[in-house]
Design an enzyme around this catalytic site. Structure first.
Site, PDB file in Angstrom:
ATOM      1  N   ARG A   1    -100.083-113.246 -15.459  1.00  0.00           N
ATOM      2  CA  ARG A   1     -99.583-114.509 -14.906  1.00  0.00           C
ATOM      3  C   ARG A   1     -99.887-115.697 -15.811  1.00  0.00           C
ATOM      4  O   ARG A   1     -99.183-116.683 -15.780  1.00  0.00           O
ATOM      5  CB  ARG A   1    -100.198-114.760 -13.516  1.00  0.00           C
ATOM      6  CG  ARG A   1     -99.553-113.925 -12.452  1.00  0.00           C
ATOM      7  CD  ARG A   1    -100.258-114.095 -11.143  1.00  0.00           C
ATOM      8  NE  ARG A   1    -101.616-113.560 -11.158  1.00  0.00           N
ATOM      9  CZ  ARG A   1    -102.451-113.608 -10.133  1.00  0.00           C
ATOM     10  NH1 ARG A   1    -102.078-114.203  -9.023  1.00  0.00           N
ATOM     11  NH2 ARG A   1    -103.638-113.073 -10.202  1.00  0.00           N
TER      12      ARG A   1
ATOM     13  N   ASP B   1    -103.700-108.711 -15.813  1.00  0.00           N
ATOM     14  CA  ASP B   1    -102.956-109.803 -15.195  1.00  0.00           C
ATOM     15  C   ASP B   1    -102.051-110.407 -16.270  1.00  0.00           C
ATOM     16  O   ASP B   1    -102.510-110.633 -17.387  1.00  0.00           O
ATOM     17  CB  ASP B   1    -103.980-110.853 -14.702  1.00  0.00           C
ATOM     18  CG  ASP B   1    -103.409-111.839 -13.710  1.00  0.00           C
ATOM     19  OD1 ASP B   1    -102.288-112.321 -13.955  1.00  0.00           O
ATOM     20  OD2 ASP B   1    -104.072-112.131 -12.717  1.00  0.00           O
TER      21      ASP B   1
END
Ligand SMILES: [Zn+2]
Length: 423
Positions: free
Chosen positions: A335, A333
């Site tokens: 983000r 990830d």
């Protein structure tokens, strides 16, 4: 080309100004004091590419769209020294100022004064200084096809939901403005390391990151944030009112096209329904939509991962859901929710009564930034699309909030999605 040739020859864009050598510079006319209590004390963020003496930010306005602006200029369609005419563009409603705007550590990834440029720097703009808004606030009506089904419980009240079923909203678009010392502290790294990595990983596109330590603002070439506010936006910063909020990261495949491999659109629409109902009860609802496609790894990576998941030995299993992303992207990830709460502080929010998200990472980031969270609202089981069981079960096992059963490692192996041959 011919059209602007004369203008260009009389303008600074006529010769190439390298930013790879620092040179000798007098202190700029527009210093930035990040976290100052008023816009004028803070100073305007100026990312102009046509007046280097005024410039106090690295990068250019419009994020990635600066590349399209370059195409427009290079083809002769856009005058490179054109200034936006800001007549009648001011925000449709007032937002702030809130005490959080004067806290240099609380907001580091957007300009809290970015929507008030025409009002706060009227004189400088009239004088010809190229100061541009980084936030715009307007109003709209939403038509959500799902809500024609009574099952969603979204009913007309003549104010928030019109008789036609359309929903009244205030919406805001926010371009990122990074205060580099603050961003570095959020990630617990040195500013030098941050600047150098940004410089290297963008292919050396922004030499000022490493040659101009005196410039602390960076306008990064990434997507921004869109807000959809239901009910009175002033209620968001007022603890007397109850707040429902969903923080949603972009998923074009599901959000727009209804692809059934994930829960994104159903959960987004559930969030909108909850926001509408909160506004109808006298509170306010907020959807934060972050342009972070495919966990901020992009859609090409995302589709590669889909193939890798579908073709692996044993099929698309919840047990190996995160592993497949890591194989392709190198990380699970990208983000990094550390910057996400900034926009909540910009709106003056100190408490979210109903948080429509199961993400432990979002919850931890928001709570860690000092905003209280009351109830956590998970996606109703009936809204999980057929091929999205793999995702939701894998996330529950990885620590996502759920009031239901957390699947064991063995149970995850039995959750298997569709094969590529079955589409
Ligand atoms: Zn999705």
């Amino acid at each position: 080309m011919l059209l602007w040739g004369k203008l260009m020859s009389t303008n600074k864009t006529g010769h190439i100004r390298l930013t790879s050598h620092p040179g000798h510079r007098a202190p700029g006319r527009f210093p930035i004091v990040w976290g100052a209590p008023t816009a004028r004390e803070r100073g305007p963020v100026i990312g102009t590419v046509t007046s280097s003496a005024d410039r106090n930010a690295i990068g250019a306005h419009g994020g990635s769209y600066s590349v399209y602006r370059a195409l427009a200029v290079s083809s002769g369609a856009l005058n490179p020294i054109a200034r936006p005419d800001l007549t009648n563009t001011s925000p449709a409603i007032d937002i702030g100022p809130y005490p959080q705007w004067a806290d240099a550590e609380r907001i580091v990834s957007l300009d809290p004064w970015g929507h008030r440029i025409a009002q706060d720097f009227h004189e400088e703009i009239a004088e010809g200084v190229d100061i541009r808004p980084t936030i715009a606030v307007t109003k709209a009506r939403l038509t959500i096809p799902e809500f024609t089904s009574k099952a969603w419980g979204v009913k007309a009240d003549g104010e928030i939901v019109h008789e036609s079923g359309d929903i009244a909203v205030t919406k805001a678009a926010i371009d990122p403005v990074w205060y580099l010392p603050g961003i570095a502290r959020r990630f617990a790294i040195t500013e030098d390391r941050l600047r150098r990595t940004l410089f290297e990983q963008t292919g050396g596109a922004y030499p000022e990151l490493v040659t101009r330590p005196d410039l602390s603002i960076f306008l990064p070439p990434i997507g921004g944030i869109t807000l959809y506010i239901f009910g009175d936006p002033a209620a968001l910063g007022d603890r007397k009112h109850s707040i429902t909020c969903r923080v949603h990261d972009e998923c074009n495949g599901s959000d727009v096209f209804g692809s059934d491999i994930c829960t994104c659109r159903p959960y987004l629409v559930h969030g909108i329904a909850e926001c509408v109902k909160e506004a109808q009860r006298g509170g306010a609802g907020l959807i934060v939509y972050n342009r972070k496609e495919g966990r901020a790894l992009g859609e090409v990576t995302k589709f590669l991962v889909y193939n890798a998941r579908k073709r692996q030995e044993g099929g698309d299993q919840a047990a190996t859901y995160f592993e497949r992303t890591e194989c392709v992207a190198g990380v699970q990830d990208a983000r990094f929710q550390q910057l996400m709460p900034d926009v909540l502080h910009w709106l003056g929010i100190t408490r979210i009564d109903r948080f429509v998200s199961m993400s432990n990472m979002k919850y931890d980031a928001i709570a860690g930034s000092g905003i209280e969270i009351g109830e956590r609202v998970s996606i109703p089981e009936g809204l999980v699309p057929p091929d999205a069981q793999v995702e939701i079960e894998a996330k529950k096992a990885a620590g996502y909030f759920t009031p239901d059963h957390v699947p064991s490692t063995d149970e995850l192996k039995s959750v298997v999605g569709r094969k590529l041959e079955e589409f």
